[in-house]
Scaffold this motif. Structure first.
Motif, short mmCIF file in Angstrom:
data_model
loop_
_atom_site.label_atom_id
_atom_site.label_comp_id
_atom_site.label_asym_id
_atom_site.label_seq_id
_atom_site.Cartn_x
_atom_site.Cartn_y
_atom_site.Cartn_z
N VAL A 59 -3.08 -11.17 10.03
CA VAL A 59 -4.32 -11.78 9.55
C VAL A 59 -5.03 -12.54 10.67
O VAL A 59 -6.24 -12.43 10.86
CB VAL A 59 -4.03 -12.72 8.35
N VAL A 60 -4.24 -13.30 11.44
CA VAL A 60 -4.83 -14.06 12.56
C VAL A 60 -5.47 -13.12 13.57
O VAL A 60 -6.61 -13.33 14.01
CB VAL A 60 -3.76 -14.95 13.23
N TYR A 61 -4.73 -12.08 13.97
CA TYR A 61 -5.25 -11.16 14.97
C TYR A 61 -6.47 -10.39 14.44
O TYR A 61 -7.42 -10.10 15.20
CB TYR A 61 -4.17 -10.18 15.41
N ARG A 62 -6.44 -10.06 13.16
CA ARG A 62 -7.59 -9.35 12.59
C ARG A 62 -8.82 -10.23 12.58
O ARG A 62 -9.94 -9.78 12.84
CB ARG A 62 -7.26 -8.87 11.17
N LEU A 88 -6.51 -2.53 14.17
CA LEU A 88 -5.15 -2.38 13.66
C LEU A 88 -4.21 -1.81 14.71
O LEU A 88 -3.04 -2.23 14.80
CB LEU A 88 -5.16 -1.49 12.41
N GLU A 89 -4.68 -0.85 15.52
CA GLU A 89 -3.80 -0.29 16.54
C GLU A 89 -3.51 -1.30 17.63
O GLU A 89 -2.39 -1.33 18.18
CB GLU A 89 -4.44 0.98 17.14
N GLN A 90 -4.48 -2.15 17.95
CA GLN A 90 -4.23 -3.22 18.92
C GLN A 90 -3.20 -4.21 18.37
O GLN A 90 -2.31 -4.66 19.09
CB GLN A 90 -5.53 -3.95 19.24
N ILE A 91 -3.34 -4.51 17.09
CA ILE A 91 -2.39 -5.44 16.47
C ILE A 91 -0.98 -4.83 16.47
O ILE A 91 0.01 -5.51 16.77
CB ILE A 91 -2.83 -5.77 15.02
N LEU A 99 2.35 -6.49 18.25
CA LEU A 99 3.52 -6.86 17.45
C LEU A 99 4.75 -6.01 17.74
O LEU A 99 5.89 -6.50 17.65
CB LEU A 99 3.18 -6.76 15.96
N ASP A 100 4.54 -4.74 18.09
CA ASP A 100 5.67 -3.82 18.11
C ASP A 100 6.10 -3.34 19.49
O ASP A 100 7.21 -2.81 19.63
CB ASP A 100 5.35 -2.59 17.26
N GLU A 101 5.22 -3.47 20.49
CA GLU A 101 5.59 -2.96 21.80
C GLU A 101 6.16 -4.10 22.65
O GLU A 101 5.44 -5.06 22.96
CB GLU A 101 4.38 -2.33 22.49
N PRO A 102 7.42 -4.03 23.02
CA PRO A 102 8.07 -5.13 23.76
C PRO A 102 7.34 -5.47 25.07
O PRO A 102 7.31 -6.62 25.48
CB PRO A 102 9.48 -4.60 24.03
N ALA A 110 -4.26 -8.82 26.04
CA ALA A 110 -4.99 -8.32 24.89
C ALA A 110 -5.98 -9.36 24.37
O ALA A 110 -7.12 -9.04 24.02
CB ALA A 110 -4.02 -7.89 23.79
N LEU A 111 -5.52 -10.61 24.33
CA LEU A 111 -6.39 -11.68 23.83
C LEU A 111 -7.54 -11.94 24.79
O LEU A 111 -8.67 -12.22 24.35
CB LEU A 111 -5.58 -12.94 23.60
N ARG A 112 -7.29 -11.86 26.09
CA ARG A 112 -8.38 -12.03 27.06
C ARG A 112 -9.42 -10.92 26.90
O ARG A 112 -10.62 -11.16 26.99
CB ARG A 112 -7.83 -12.03 28.48
N GLY A 113 -8.91 -9.70 26.69
CA GLY A 113 -9.84 -8.60 26.48
C GLY A 113 -10.71 -8.82 25.26
O GLY A 113 -11.91 -8.55 25.27
N GLN A 114 -10.09 -9.32 24.19
CA GLN A 114 -10.86 -9.59 22.98
C GLN A 114 -11.84 -10.73 23.21
O GLN A 114 -12.96 -10.71 22.71
CB GLN A 114 -9.91 -9.93 21.82
N ARG A 115 -11.41 -11.75 23.97
CA ARG A 115 -12.31 -12.85 24.29
C ARG A 115 -13.54 -12.35 25.04
O ARG A 115 -14.67 -12.75 24.76
CB ARG A 115 -11.59 -13.90 25.12
N ASP A 116 -13.33 -11.43 25.99
CA ASP A 116 -14.45 -10.88 26.76
C ASP A 116 -15.39 -10.11 25.84
O ASP A 116 -16.62 -10.18 26.00
CB ASP A 116 -13.93 -9.96 27.87
N GLU A 117 -14.82 -9.37 24.89
CA GLU A 117 -15.66 -8.62 23.95
C GLU A 117 -16.46 -9.58 23.08
O GLU A 117 -17.63 -9.35 22.79
CB GLU A 117 -14.80 -7.71 23.08
#
Length: 264
Positions: free
Chosen positions: A57-60, A66-69, A73-76, A83-90
């Motif tokens: 919910v937070v990431y959404r 959904l694929e980014q989330i 969450l799942d890729e070690p 990822a968060l910096r990329g979203q911040r830039d967007e």
């Protein structure tokens, strides 16, 4: 709640302000699947499941897909900060687009209210000494509820001073050619007069679309309005009447009776 307990889909939907349909979708795509199942076959979310849902919910909410989330969450090896910096830039780019949109809306609102988004000094420099800076306000009071005023304002909102210079120069050139044609003896209905009438309609259509019938109405208005009459007759005595008669002749040639022409 412990992992030995469980919450139903409805209970989780209420707790997280989600819809049951959303939870079912996340289950179907394997993003968040309930870990427990009752004897009756109903699925239940454990405390660990609920924690995962909170993170989804937070990431959404910050705009991750959904694929980014799923990757976060799942890729070690996933770099969450990256990822968060990329979203911040967007988000920053999106805010820039929204700021441009707000500026455009402000100009559109102002154009609907004022007509011309130029200072009095800019208007005088562009439109010349005959120009009255009160005319746009007078026009709004008279025509502000019309479709044509809305079209005029929307085009005005996007015009720069340089573009207003170009529009004014084109109108000035046309006025001079109208006067020259009348002085040269070109009669209304002549090839030259008809050409100038078409140019006049195209020039006025730069402010709002003008049909031939509407142009006839404009010609009538030019003769009836002392300010327009003074403008054209200052260029050449009788030019207002010549222009109106030329517009009428062109309208007749296109199957329009000037006597019944109406503003469309």
């Amino acid at each position: 709640m412990t992992d030995a307990d469980g919450l139903t889909v409805g209970q989780v939907a209420t707790a997280l302000a989600l819809t049951v349909r959303t939870l079912h979708h996340w289950d179907e795509v394997g993003l968040a699947t309930p870990s427990l199942r009752t004897n009756a076959g109903y699925r239940l979310y454990t405390a660990a499941d609920l924690e995962r849902l909170h993170r989804i919910v937070v990431y959404r909410e910050i705009g991750l897909g959904l694929e980014q989330i799923r990757a976060v969450l799942d890729e070690p090896e996933a770099d969450v900060a990256l990822a968060l910096r990329g979203q911040r830039d967007e988000v920053t780019r999106h805010l820039g687009r929204l700021e441009q949109l707000r500026t455009g809306l402000d100009r559109m609102i102002e154009a609907h209210e004022r007509g011309i988004l130029l200072t009095a000094a800019e208007q005088a420099a562009i439109f010349g000494p005959e120009w009255n800076p009160d005319w746009p306000a007078m026009a709004r009071r008279r025509y502000g509820d019309s479709v044509q005023w809305q079209q005029y304002a929307e085009r005005s909102a996007s015009r720069t001073p340089d573009q207003w210079h170009e529009v004014t120069a084109a109108m000035t050139d046309l006025d001079a050619e109208l006067a020259a044609a009348m002085t040269a003896g070109d009669a209304p209905g002549s090839e030259r007069a008809d050409e100038l009438v078409e140019r006049h309609r195209a020039a006025v259509s730069g402010f709002f679309p003008v049909s031939r019938s509407m142009q006839v109405c404009l010609g009538r208005m030019y003769e009836a309005d002392p300010s327009f009459t003074a403008h054209y007759d200052r260029l050449s005595p009788g030019l207002t009447s010549w222009l109106r008669r030329s517009i009428d002749a062109s309208a007749r040639a296109h199957g329009i009776d000037p006597e019944t022409a109406a503003w469309e």
